[in-house]
Design a protein around this motif. Structure first.
Motif, short mmCIF file in Angstrom:
data_model
loop_
_atom_site.label_atom_id
_atom_site.label_comp_id
_atom_site.label_asym_id
_atom_site.label_seq_id
_atom_site.Cartn_x
_atom_site.Cartn_y
_atom_site.Cartn_z
N UNK A 176 -2.35 -6.92 6.26
CA UNK A 176 -1.58 -5.76 6.74
C UNK A 176 -2.54 -4.70 7.28
N UNK A 177 -2.03 -3.89 8.20
CA UNK A 177 -2.82 -2.86 8.86
C UNK A 177 -2.85 -1.61 7.99
N UNK A 178 -4.06 -1.07 7.75
CA UNK A 178 -4.25 0.18 7.03
C UNK A 178 -4.79 1.19 8.04
N UNK A 179 -3.88 2.01 8.55
CA UNK A 179 -4.23 2.93 9.63
C UNK A 179 -5.28 3.95 9.20
N UNK A 180 -5.23 4.41 7.94
CA UNK A 180 -6.19 5.42 7.48
C UNK A 180 -7.63 4.90 7.51
N UNK A 181 -7.81 3.62 7.23
CA UNK A 181 -9.14 3.02 7.23
C UNK A 181 -9.44 2.26 8.53
N UNK A 182 -8.40 2.08 9.35
CA UNK A 182 -8.49 1.35 10.63
C UNK A 182 -8.96 -0.09 10.44
N UNK A 183 -8.42 -0.77 9.42
CA UNK A 183 -8.75 -2.16 9.14
C UNK A 183 -7.49 -2.95 8.76
N UNK A 184 -7.57 -4.25 8.93
CA UNK A 184 -6.56 -5.17 8.43
C UNK A 184 -7.08 -5.70 7.11
N UNK A 185 -6.26 -5.61 6.04
CA UNK A 185 -6.71 -6.04 4.71
C UNK A 185 -5.83 -7.15 4.17
N UNK A 186 -6.50 -8.06 3.48
CA UNK A 186 -5.81 -9.13 2.77
C UNK A 186 -5.68 -8.69 1.31
N UNK A 187 -4.46 -8.69 0.77
CA UNK A 187 -4.28 -8.23 -0.61
C UNK A 187 -4.71 -9.24 -1.68
N UNK A 188 -4.91 -10.49 -1.30
CA UNK A 188 -5.20 -11.53 -2.30
C UNK A 188 -6.64 -11.49 -2.83
N UNK A 189 -7.62 -11.46 -1.94
CA UNK A 189 -9.01 -11.54 -2.38
C UNK A 189 -9.91 -10.52 -1.69
N UNK A 190 -9.32 -9.50 -1.09
CA UNK A 190 -10.12 -8.42 -0.54
C UNK A 190 -10.72 -8.67 0.82
N UNK A 191 -10.18 -9.59 1.59
CA UNK A 191 -10.68 -9.82 2.95
C UNK A 191 -10.38 -8.63 3.83
N UNK A 192 -11.34 -8.27 4.69
CA UNK A 192 -11.17 -7.10 5.57
C UNK A 192 -11.53 -7.52 6.99
N UNK A 193 -10.66 -7.15 7.94
CA UNK A 193 -10.86 -7.45 9.36
C UNK A 193 -10.74 -6.16 10.16
N UNK A 194 -11.48 -6.07 11.28
CA UNK A 194 -11.32 -4.89 12.13
C UNK A 194 -10.11 -5.10 13.04
N UNK A 195 -9.84 -4.13 13.92
CA UNK A 195 -8.66 -4.18 14.77
C UNK A 195 -8.68 -5.34 15.76
N UNK A 196 -9.86 -5.91 16.02
CA UNK A 196 -9.93 -7.05 16.93
C UNK A 196 -9.82 -8.38 16.19
N UNK A 197 -9.73 -8.35 14.88
CA UNK A 197 -9.59 -9.56 14.08
C UNK A 197 -10.89 -10.09 13.52
N UNK A 198 -12.02 -9.45 13.81
CA UNK A 198 -13.32 -9.90 13.31
C UNK A 198 -13.46 -9.57 11.82
N UNK A 199 -14.16 -10.43 11.09
CA UNK A 199 -14.37 -10.22 9.65
C UNK A 199 -15.32 -9.05 9.45
N UNK A 200 -14.91 -8.11 8.60
CA UNK A 200 -15.74 -6.95 8.26
C UNK A 200 -16.28 -7.08 6.84
N UNK A 201 -15.48 -7.69 5.96
CA UNK A 201 -15.93 -7.84 4.58
C UNK A 201 -15.06 -8.82 3.82
N UNK A 202 -15.55 -9.21 2.66
CA UNK A 202 -14.80 -10.10 1.80
C UNK A 202 -15.09 -11.56 2.08
#
Length: 162
Positions: free
Chosen positions: A114-140
């Motif tokens: 889901x998109x988190x506008x305040x942090x400007x990232x897409x986050x996965x709630x299951x294991x903490x995966x983080x993606x930027x607005x272009x879909x690239x992996x940022x963390x997790x």
């Protein structure tokens, strides 16, 4: 004139060889037939050309630059005797005149991001995966960026291929 015992044995041997070859030929024919039928059944779906459908997703005017917007696309398909409607959530990301369609499924274990506008990232709630607005992996733990679907503009309508 009757055949000697050695001639009778030789005649039986020739007849046996002939019958063995006929039976082996029948087995080969049955095996080939089964191979064609079962192989065609197993391989046909994977070899068939699957054409994706272009679905209207959103108006270009509704999209904000570099801010993923979730859109639910409904795709009807035949399943036996009934028709099933599959729902696919994609994120539309507008960058200037281009629009990308990103899958909402995390590449780690398939949870919905889901998109988190305040942090400007897409986050996965299951294991903490983080993606930027272009879909690239940022963390997790995700091993790859979010999958992209083909997208095009038809006037001011964004079309996505599923």
């Amino acid at each position: 004139m009757s055949a000697t015992p050695s001639e009778a044995v030789g005649g039986d041997t020739g007849r046996r060889r002939f019958l063995v070859r006929v039976i082996a030929g029948i087995h080969a024919l049955i095996g080939t037939s089964l191979g064609v039928v079962l192989g065609g059944t197993v391989l046909a779906p994977s070899l068939a050309r699957r054409e994706g459908r272009w679905l209207a997703a959103a108006s270009l005017l509704d999209l904000i630059d570099d801010e993923p917007m979730p859109v639910t696309l409904r795709l009807a398909r035949d399943d036996g005797y009934s028709q099933v409607v599959d729902r696919h959530v994609v994120f539309l990301v507008k960058s200037g005149d281009e629009v990308k369609a990103l899958s909402s499924v995390c590449t780690h274990l398939g949870c919905r991001v889901s998109w988190h506008a305040s942090e400007r990232v897409l986050k996965c709630p299951c294991h903490g995966g983080v993606f930027d607005a272009s879909g690239a992996v940022v963390g997790g733990p995700p091993p790859a960026p979010l999958a992209a679907h083909a997208a095009r503009l038809d006037g001011d309508m964004v079309m996505v291929q599923l």
